[in-house]
Design a protein around this motif. Sequence first.
Motif, PDB file in Angstrom:
ATOM      1  N   HIS A  14       0.571  -0.561   0.320  1.00 18.92           N
ATOM      2  CA  HIS A  14       0.193   0.196  -0.113  1.00 18.92           C
ATOM      3  C   HIS A  14       1.017   1.193   0.117  1.00 18.92           C
ATOM      4  O   HIS A  14       1.697   1.303   0.411  1.00 18.92           O
ATOM      5  N   GLN A 111      -4.280  -2.589   3.526  1.00 20.60           N
ATOM      6  CA  GLN A 111      -4.626  -1.879   3.776  1.00 20.60           C
ATOM      7  C   GLN A 111      -5.719  -2.546   1.974  1.00 20.60           C
ATOM      8  O   GLN A 111      -4.476  -4.426   1.627  1.00 20.60           O
ATOM      9  N   ALA A 112      -6.091  -1.084   2.157  1.00 20.43           N
ATOM     10  CA  ALA A 112      -6.749  -1.692   0.137  1.00 20.43           C
ATOM     11  C   ALA A 112      -5.365  -2.170  -0.355  1.00 20.43           C
ATOM     12  O   ALA A 112      -5.446  -3.083  -1.656  1.00 20.43           O
ATOM     13  N   GLN A 113      -4.549  -1.287  -0.986  1.00 20.18           N
ATOM     14  CA  GLN A 113      -3.721  -1.589  -1.893  1.00 20.18           C
ATOM     15  C   GLN A 113      -2.356  -2.743  -1.862  1.00 20.18           C
ATOM     16  O   GLN A 113      -2.265  -3.866  -2.521  1.00 20.18           O
TER      17      GLN A 113
END
Length: 202
Positions: A14, A111-113
Motif C-alpha cells: 500500500h 490496507q486496500a492496495q
Amino acid sequence: MKQNQIRNFAIIAHIDHGKSTLADRIMEQTQTVSERESKAQLLDDMQVEQAHGVTVKSRTVRNFYQADNGIEYEYNLIDTPGHVDFSYEVSKSLAASDGAILLVDATQGVQAQTVANLRLARENHLTILPVINKIDNAAAEIEKTEREIRALGAEFSKAKIFHISAKTGQGVHEVLEAIHQVFPAPTGSVLMAAVKCRKMAI
C-alpha cells in the motif's frame, strides 16, 4: 552469472508502507550505491515523486549480493507504485518478476492496495515473501499485523514473516538472505524477463 543465481523480484505494498525506503536499504546493503551517492527514495527520480513521496513509475536496479553461503547472486529489484492510480505499472513489474516482497506497515496493517497488489502477484503465480515494516515505530502493532497477513491466505498460515525497519536497516539482511532462499530462479519466459530487467537496470 549462472541462471540459478538470478532472482527477479518486486516490492509491493500500500502507498507509504515503505517500498522505496526498503529499496534504498537493499541498494545500500548490496553496495549498489555508495554512502556518498545514497539519498532518500533513490529510485524516485521524477520531480513529482520527490515532491509528493510517491512512486509513479516502476524502477529496476540490478544488485549483486554476496550471500552468507558464499555465493554471489544477481538481484533484479523492481520498485513498484503503491497508489491505486498506477496499478498498470505494478502489473508490468510483476510480469517481469518471479517473486514479490509483500511489505506491510506495522502501524497501519493490511490496507486496500496490499490486497489488490497481492491479487496481481497471485495472478502472475509469484512466490510471496511477507515482510512487516516500521517495527521501530512506537505505534507498531506487530502481532496484529501478523494476524492480518496470515488471514490473507493459506500460503501465509505457517510462513515466516520478517520484521524490519527499512528506515534504520534493522532486519534487512535477513530479507536479503530470504530472497535467494525463497524466490525461484527465472525459467523460460521469466528468464527473458531477467534479460529485460538487466537492460532496464540503472
